[in-house]
Design an enzyme around this catalytic site. Structure first.
Site, PDB file in Angstrom:
ATOM      1  N   LYS A   1      45.139 -18.155  26.611  1.00 26.96           N
ATOM      2  CA  LYS A   1      43.896 -18.167  25.817  1.00 26.96           C
ATOM      3  C   LYS A   1      44.201 -17.913  24.337  1.00 26.96           C
ATOM      4  O   LYS A   1      43.610 -18.540  23.452  1.00 26.96           O
ATOM      5  CB  LYS A   1      42.924 -17.099  26.333  1.00 26.96           C
ATOM      6  CG  LYS A   1      42.409 -17.349  27.739  1.00 26.96           C
ATOM      7  CD  LYS A   1      41.401 -18.476  27.777  1.00 26.96           C
ATOM      8  CE  LYS A   1      40.850 -18.723  29.159  1.00 26.96           C
ATOM      9  NZ  LYS A   1      39.940 -19.882  29.237  1.00 26.96           N
TER      10      LYS A   1
ATOM     11  N   TYR B   1      47.849 -15.442  31.560  1.00 23.93           N
ATOM     12  CA  TYR B   1      46.466 -15.900  31.384  1.00 23.93           C
ATOM     13  C   TYR B   1      45.983 -15.596  29.954  1.00 23.93           C
ATOM     14  O   TYR B   1      45.515 -16.471  29.240  1.00 23.93           O
ATOM     15  CB  TYR B   1      45.559 -15.226  32.422  1.00 23.93           C
ATOM     16  CG  TYR B   1      44.090 -15.418  32.134  1.00 23.93           C
ATOM     17  CD1 TYR B   1      43.505 -16.673  32.276  1.00 23.93           C
ATOM     18  CD2 TYR B   1      43.287 -14.354  31.707  1.00 23.93           C
ATOM     19  CE1 TYR B   1      42.158 -16.855  31.995  1.00 23.93           C
ATOM     20  CE2 TYR B   1      41.948 -14.529  31.439  1.00 23.93           C
ATOM     21  CZ  TYR B   1      41.381 -15.785  31.585  1.00 23.93           C
ATOM     22  OH  TYR B   1      40.048 -15.968  31.295  1.00 23.93           O
TER      23      TYR B   1
ATOM     24  N   SER C   1      38.816 -15.054  26.060  1.00 28.95           N
ATOM     25  CA  SER C   1      38.748 -13.887  26.945  1.00 28.95           C
ATOM     26  C   SER C   1      39.187 -12.627  26.221  1.00 28.95           C
ATOM     27  O   SER C   1      40.051 -12.673  25.324  1.00 28.95           O
ATOM     28  CB  SER C   1      39.683 -14.152  28.128  1.00 28.95           C
ATOM     29  OG  SER C   1      40.000 -12.962  28.786  1.00 28.95           O
TER      30      SER C   1
HETATM   31  N1  UFG Z   1      38.845  -3.653  40.798  1.00 23.30           N
HETATM   32  C1  UFG Z   1      39.073  -2.785  41.849  1.00 23.30           C
HETATM   33  N2  UFG Z   1      39.096  -3.308  43.111  1.00 23.30           N
HETATM   34  C2  UFG Z   1      38.895  -4.635  43.357  1.00 23.30           C
HETATM   35  C3  UFG Z   1      38.670  -5.502  42.267  1.00 23.30           C
HETATM   36  C4  UFG Z   1      38.638  -4.968  40.980  1.00 23.30           C
HETATM   37  O1  UFG Z   1      39.253  -1.575  41.674  1.00 23.30           O
HETATM   38  O2  UFG Z   1      38.946  -5.045  44.543  1.00 23.30           O
HETATM   39  C5  UFG Z   1      38.834  -3.084  39.432  1.00 23.30           C
HETATM   40  C6  UFG Z   1      39.971  -3.655  38.586  1.00 23.30           C
HETATM   41  O3  UFG Z   1      41.140  -2.918  38.772  1.00 23.30           O
HETATM   42  C7  UFG Z   1      39.385  -3.530  37.185  1.00 23.30           C
HETATM   43  C8  UFG Z   1      37.878  -3.685  37.401  1.00 23.30           C
HETATM   44  O4  UFG Z   1      37.662  -3.478  38.782  1.00 23.30           O
HETATM   45  O5  UFG Z   1      39.642  -2.257  36.677  1.00 23.30           O
HETATM   46  C9  UFG Z   1      37.399  -5.069  37.034  1.00 23.30           C
HETATM   47  O6  UFG Z   1      38.194  -6.024  37.687  1.00 23.30           O
HETATM   48  P1  UFG Z   1      37.821  -7.576  37.744  1.00 23.30           P
HETATM   49  O7  UFG Z   1      38.874  -8.252  38.560  1.00 23.30           O
HETATM   50  O8  UFG Z   1      36.398  -7.748  38.160  1.00 23.30           O
HETATM   51  O9  UFG Z   1      37.906  -8.044  36.232  1.00 23.30           O
HETATM   52  P2  UFG Z   1      39.134  -7.920  35.209  1.00 23.30           P
HETATM   53  O10 UFG Z   1      38.760  -6.830  34.251  1.00 23.30           O
HETATM   54  O11 UFG Z   1      40.439  -7.803  35.853  1.00 23.30           O
HETATM   55  O12 UFG Z   1      39.173  -9.376  34.604  1.00 23.30           O
HETATM   56  C10 UFG Z   1      38.085  -9.985  33.976  1.00 23.30           C
HETATM   57  C11 UFG Z   1      38.165 -11.483  34.132  1.00 23.30           C
HETATM   58  C12 UFG Z   1      39.380 -12.026  33.436  1.00 23.30           C
HETATM   59  C13 UFG Z   1      39.433 -11.540  32.037  1.00 23.30           C
HETATM   60  C14 UFG Z   1      39.337 -10.044  32.003  1.00 23.30           C
HETATM   61  C15 UFG Z   1      39.368  -9.505  30.617  1.00 23.30           C
HETATM   62  O13 UFG Z   1      38.236 -11.826  35.491  1.00 23.30           O
HETATM   63  O14 UFG Z   1      39.314 -13.434  33.445  1.00 23.30           O
HETATM   64  O15 UFG Z   1      38.140  -9.637  32.651  1.00 23.30           O
HETATM   65  O16 UFG Z   1      38.141  -9.161  30.155  1.00 23.30           O
HETATM   66  F1  UFG Z   1      40.594 -11.908  31.472  1.00 23.30           F
END
Ligand code: UFG
Length: 330
Positions: free
Chosen positions: A151, A147, A123
């Site tokens: 990894k 997490y 990741s």
């Molecule tokens: N976000 C919001 N509101 C929400 C959900 C997400 O504003 O309800 C924002 C988050 O703050 C973030 C972006 O949308 O800035 C993306 O969020 P995600 O939860 O879709 O994805 P992440 O970037 O947090 O995480 C993903 C994977 C992880 C991995 C990570 C690193 O889910 O497993 O990318 O690349 F570790």
């Protein structure tokens, strides 16, 4: 089909999960033989289309031995593992047990049954807050949550197992997986859903409000920037990695993204164009552990394995996710 007609024999751990289930379909479409191993803790049996599934945990060594004793495999694709950043902060025990112990058990079984090829789902979270962008493979690993640490530790274990036991592996560090199968039959399915694109689309579908986690980041519009990569392009990278290992390739890691950053507000705008309506948004507080910007430099896998992303266009990615959302979400 006769057994000898299969191209490669693949064990897919976590094959009932979002990315794993797309991988299983692609492997079958390419006439490979597939066994899925999944404990169904977060995956769904109904997502596994056309493959045998054995239900059990990587933490159960006897169960693992029985799977390897009953089947021959050329390569293992290891998707299984807990994957929610925020959950990992409040329950690190779950992340270290599932991800580390599960993977070590799997590697020991590979060693015992003399299987030397593994593709591992790593990741972008191994990098933490980036020092520079886009992030290439030379970037230091400094994860900021359990997490990401799980990894990163697994990648180190894989290097050690490669040197000591000859188990060669490719670690694919996905940036933000998104999109769905082209026929809309399978797509991103989590319970609870926490990911941006499915939540934005569900808000559109049900006329609900979508909460953006913070608009005071140091980015052009104040919201976090991510590199969204189509699930099918991730699966392509797995197929290329498997073939590379089978033909004797050395252990290595690749960053996997499109190299394009989109802010959360930009994703909402593209989603509005796809669904053809305004999506209600509200600004909430920052989510703990969110890096402001993550963008991949994926030149290494492009050069080494000739990986070419097909669905890099963000409208296409969201279109496919929307087709799954409205037609086929089961
Ligand atoms: N976000 C919001 N509101 C929400 C959900 C997400 O504003 O309800 C924002 C988050 O703050 C973030 C972006 O949308 O800035 C993306 O969020 P995600 O939860 O879709 O994805 P992440 O970037 O947090 O995480 C993903 C994977 C992880 C991995 C990570 C690193 O889910 O497993 O990318 O690349 F570790």
């Amino acid at each position: 089909m006769r057994k000898e007609d299969y191209k490669i024999k693949v064990l897919v751990t976590g094959g009932a999960g979002y990315i794993g289930s797309h991988m299983v379909r692609m492997l079958i479409e390419h006439k490979n033989s597939v066994v899925v191993l999944d404990d169904l803790s977060t995956g769904f049996q109904k997502s596994v289309l056309g493959a045998n599934i054995v239900i059990g945990s990587l933490c159960d060594k006897e169960f693992l031995d029985s799977v390897f004793a009953a089947n021959e495999f050329d390569v293992v694709m290891h998707f299984a593992g807990a994957s929610l950043v925020s959950e990992s902060v409040i329950n690190p025990a779950k992340y270290y047990s599932n991800n580390l112990i599960g993977t070590i058990n799997l590697l020991n079984a590979l060693n015992k049954f003399e299987i030397s090829n593994l593709v591992f789902s790593s990741s972008a979270s191994v990098f933490g807050i980036p020092n520079y962008l886009p992030i290439d493979e030379r970037h230091v690993q400094a994860p900021i949550n359990p997490y990401g640490r799980s990894k990163s530790i697994i990648e180190s274990i894989l290097n050690d197992y490669s040197i000591a036991y000859g188990i060669r592996s490719v670690s694919l560090r996905y940036f933000n997986a998104a999109g769905a199968s082209l026929d809309g039959k399978i797509g991103e399915l989590h319970d609870p859903e926490t990911h941006l694109i499915p939540l934005v689309l569900q808000a559109a579908k049900h006329d609900q409000e979508f909460i953006i986690f913070g608009d005071d980041y140091d980015t052009a519009d104040g919201t976090c920037i991510r590199d969204y990569i189509h699930v099918l392009d991730i699966c392509d990278a797995h197929l290329l990695s498997a073939n590379y290992l089978i033909s004797g390739g050395e252990t290595c890691s690749y960053n996997l993204g499109n190299g394009n950053g989109y802010s959360t507000k930009q994703i909402v705008k593209v989603a509005e164009a796809v669904v053809r309506k305004k999506i209600k948004i509200n600004i909430g507080p920052r989510r703990h552990g969110d890096p402001p910007v993550l963008i991949s430099n994926s030149n290494k896998i492009k050069n080494d394995l000739a990986w070419v992303p097909k669905f890099f266009n963000i409208e296409d990615i969201i279109n496919h996710a929307w087709a799954w959302e409205i037609n086929s979400r089961f």
